[in-house]
Design a protein around this motif. Structure first.
Motif, PDB file in Angstrom:
ATOM      1  N   GLY A  70      -5.091  10.602 -12.722  1.00  0.00           N
ATOM      2  CA  GLY A  70      -5.546  10.035 -12.977  1.00  0.00           C
ATOM      3  C   GLY A  70      -5.915   8.594 -13.568  1.00  0.00           C
ATOM      4  N   GLU A  71      -5.956   9.135 -14.401  1.00  0.00           N
ATOM      5  CA  GLU A  71      -5.998   8.507 -16.326  1.00  0.00           C
ATOM      6  C   GLU A  71      -5.234   7.910 -16.817  1.00  0.00           C
ATOM      7  N   THR A  72      -3.685   8.412 -16.217  1.00  0.00           N
ATOM      8  CA  THR A  72      -2.333   8.345 -15.986  1.00  0.00           C
ATOM      9  C   THR A  72      -2.045   6.975 -15.747  1.00  0.00           C
ATOM     10  N   ILE A  73      -2.043   7.412 -14.305  1.00  0.00           N
ATOM     11  CA  ILE A  73      -2.101   6.282 -13.479  1.00  0.00           C
ATOM     12  C   ILE A  73      -2.806   4.776 -12.885  1.00  0.00           C
ATOM     13  N   VAL A  74      -4.456   5.060 -13.612  1.00  0.00           N
ATOM     14  CA  VAL A  74      -5.059   3.583 -13.517  1.00  0.00           C
ATOM     15  C   VAL A  74      -5.207   3.088 -14.979  1.00  0.00           C
ATOM     16  N   HIS A  75      -5.231   4.043 -16.008  1.00  0.00           N
ATOM     17  CA  HIS A  75      -5.480   3.313 -17.367  1.00  0.00           C
ATOM     18  C   HIS A  75      -3.391   2.908 -16.865  1.00  0.00           C
ATOM     19  N   GLY A  76      -2.680   3.432 -16.686  1.00  0.00           N
ATOM     20  CA  GLY A  76      -1.348   2.648 -16.665  1.00  0.00           C
ATOM     21  C   GLY A  76      -1.096   1.188 -15.859  1.00  0.00           C
ATOM     22  N   GLU A  77      -1.882   1.083 -14.522  1.00  0.00           N
ATOM     23  CA  GLU A  77      -2.199   0.015 -13.910  1.00  0.00           C
ATOM     24  C   GLU A  77      -2.877  -1.633 -15.011  1.00  0.00           C
ATOM     25  N   ASP A  78      -3.662  -0.732 -15.366  1.00  0.00           N
ATOM     26  CA  ASP A  78      -5.389  -1.269 -16.097  1.00  0.00           C
ATOM     27  C   ASP A  78      -3.960  -2.332 -17.188  1.00  0.00           C
ATOM     28  N   ILE A  79      -2.862  -1.276 -17.695  1.00  0.00           N
ATOM     29  CA  ILE A  79      -1.762  -2.127 -18.744  1.00  0.00           C
ATOM     30  C   ILE A  79      -1.174  -2.866 -18.161  1.00  0.00           C
ATOM     31  N   ARG A  80      -0.137  -2.526 -16.949  1.00  0.00           N
ATOM     32  CA  ARG A  80       0.655  -3.132 -16.341  1.00  0.00           C
ATOM     33  C   ARG A  80       0.729  -4.453 -15.295  1.00  0.00           C
ATOM     34  N   ARG A  81      -0.869  -4.713 -14.920  1.00  0.00           N
ATOM     35  CA  ARG A  81      -1.071  -5.419 -14.436  1.00  0.00           C
ATOM     36  C   ARG A  81      -1.088  -6.813 -14.455  1.00  0.00           C
ATOM     37  N   PRO A  82      -1.915  -7.258 -15.885  1.00  0.00           N
ATOM     38  CA  PRO A  82      -2.159  -7.801 -16.878  1.00  0.00           C
ATOM     39  C   PRO A  82      -0.816  -8.859 -17.246  1.00  0.00           C
ATOM     40  N   LEU A  83       0.329  -8.141 -17.704  1.00  0.00           N
ATOM     41  CA  LEU A  83       1.928  -8.078 -17.888  1.00  0.00           C
ATOM     42  C   LEU A  83       1.994  -8.582 -16.903  1.00  0.00           C
ATOM     43  N   GLY A  84       2.355  -8.308 -15.357  1.00  0.00           N
ATOM     44  CA  GLY A  84       2.773  -8.937 -14.106  1.00  0.00           C
ATOM     45  C   GLY A  84       3.972  -7.535 -14.437  1.00  0.00           C
ATOM     46  N   ILE A  85       3.672  -6.231 -14.667  1.00  0.00           N
ATOM     47  CA  ILE A  85       4.700  -5.351 -15.194  1.00  0.00           C
ATOM     48  C   ILE A  85       4.493  -4.812 -13.085  1.00  0.00           C
ATOM     49  N   ARG A  86       5.636  -4.620 -12.240  1.00  0.00           N
ATOM     50  CA  ARG A  86       5.197  -3.261 -11.339  1.00  0.00           C
ATOM     51  C   ARG A  86       5.994  -2.580 -11.352  1.00  0.00           C
ATOM     52  N   ARG A  87       5.344  -1.257 -11.361  1.00  0.00           N
ATOM     53  CA  ARG A  87       5.819  -0.411 -10.758  1.00  0.00           C
ATOM     54  C   ARG A  87       5.436   0.920  -8.843  1.00  0.00           C
ATOM     55  N   ASP A  88       6.187   1.026  -8.936  1.00  0.00           N
ATOM     56  CA  ASP A  88       6.675   2.369  -7.117  1.00  0.00           C
ATOM     57  C   ASP A  88       5.769   3.754  -7.870  1.00  0.00           C
ATOM     58  N   HIS A  89       4.874   3.919  -7.775  1.00  0.00           N
ATOM     59  CA  HIS A  89       4.577   4.988  -7.961  1.00  0.00           C
ATOM     60  C   HIS A  89       4.477   5.787  -6.687  1.00  0.00           C
ATOM     61  N   PRO A  90       5.338   7.338  -6.676  1.00  0.00           N
ATOM     62  CA  PRO A  90       5.565   8.127  -6.068  1.00  0.00           C
ATOM     63  C   PRO A  90       4.171   8.303  -4.564  1.00  0.00           C
ATOM     64  N   VAL A  91       4.511   7.884  -3.328  1.00  0.00           N
ATOM     65  CA  VAL A  91       3.377   7.604  -2.359  1.00  0.00           C
ATOM     66  C   VAL A  91       2.769   9.049  -2.894  1.00  0.00           C
ATOM     67  N   ALA A  92       3.443  10.413  -3.471  1.00  0.00           N
ATOM     68  CA  ALA A  92       2.366  11.969  -2.934  1.00  0.00           C
ATOM     69  C   ALA A  92       2.050  12.198  -4.392  1.00  0.00           C
ATOM     70  N   ALA A  93       1.773  11.597  -5.355  1.00  0.00           N
ATOM     71  CA  ALA A  93       0.604  11.319  -6.513  1.00  0.00           C
ATOM     72  C   ALA A  93       0.248  10.814  -6.500  1.00  0.00           C
ATOM     73  N   LEU A  94       0.129   9.459  -5.821  1.00  0.00           N
ATOM     74  CA  LEU A  94      -0.913   8.971  -5.421  1.00  0.00           C
ATOM     75  C   LEU A  94      -2.231   9.355  -4.195  1.00  0.00           C
ATOM     76  N   SER A  95      -1.140  10.321  -3.751  1.00  0.00           N
ATOM     77  CA  SER A  95      -2.113  10.584  -2.210  1.00  0.00           C
ATOM     78  C   SER A  95      -3.223  11.843  -2.431  1.00  0.00           C
ATOM     79  N   ALA A  96      -1.966  12.666  -3.510  1.00  0.00           N
ATOM     80  CA  ALA A  96      -2.958  13.953  -3.847  1.00  0.00           C
ATOM     81  C   ALA A  96      -4.672  12.743  -5.131  1.00  0.00           C
TER      82      ALA A  96
END
Length: 226
Positions: free
Chosen positions: A115-141
């Motif tokens: 969670g730390e890695t995904i959430v903080h990764g999005e905290d970084i990416r979103r303001p920069l306009g970067i998008r990542r397609d995270h694996p659904v299995a990782a997000l679901s877990a």
């Protein structure tokens, strides 16, 4: 026959997320490194340093830091972040690269580290306009973990009494007014990121809006009262 090790599988997801984030940040300009992140009060660069700190902090060092900071947890986070910043953005990124495959954690479940890695990764990416397609299995877990736990963020209390349904994966949990959307949007909302509320649908979204900004004591009291 040896059974699969779920912890090992989760670490593999974490390492993949870290590697993807490092790759996404490889060509940032100095101005981009100073961009405010979705993590209130921190820049993109500071959030990355925070991720490096978390990947290098074992329970003993974590507790020693807490004692040193007189049990002021925010102060401990700021102290560890400063230790990992380096003198330049390039040093901050290189320090993060050194912990890409680390399995060190500060006494929290492995899924919390995901969670730390995904959430903080999005905290970084979103303001920069970067998008990542995270694996659904990782997000679901991660969504299932957040819906059932308040460690390290008050995600369970935040969505207590709501029905969460993913539009792009198998995750569904809870009872009450519905909140639907992508698994990533649900995860980020559970982590307290109001920026993702506009990506959600259902009567429960208004409830999330009302709860955003409530302090820990208020969220816990709200969850206990229902």
């Amino acid at each position: 026959m040896t059974s699969p090790n779920p912890t090992r599988g989760t670490w593999s997801l974490i390492h993949a997320e870290r590697a993807a984030l490092a790759a996404d940040l490889a060509e940032l300009t100095a101005e981009q490194w100073d961009t405010p992140s979705l993590c209130e009060g921190l820049t993109v660069r500071e959030v990355l340093a925070h991720l490096s700190a978390g990947a290098a902090l074992n329970p003993v060092r974590w507790l020693a830091g807490v004692v040193r900071c007189r049990f002021d947890f925010d102060r401990q986070v700021a102290m560890r972040l400063a230790e990992r910043m380096g003198d330049t953005p390039a040093e901050t990124l290189e320090d993060f690269r050194r912990v890409l495959t680390s399995t060190t954690r500060p006494g929290v479940p492995v899924t919390a580290m995901l969670g730390e890695t995904i959430v903080h990764g999005e905290d970084i990416r979103r303001p920069l306009g970067i998008r990542r397609d995270h694996p659904v299995a990782a997000l679901s877990a991660l969504a299932a973990y957040y819906q059932g736990s308040d460690l390290p963020v008050l995600s369970r209390s935040r969505v207590h009494g709501l029905r969460l349904t993913a539009s792009d994966g198998p995750f569904a949990a809870g009872d009450g007014p519905e909140v639907s959307g992508t698994t990533l949007a649900l995860v980020m909302a559970m982590a307290g990121r109001a920026d993702h509320h506009h990506e959600l649908d259902g009567d429960g979204v208004a409830v999330l809006h009302e709860r955003h900004g409530l302090g820990p004591a208020q969220l816990r009291a709200l969850a206990r009262s229902r």
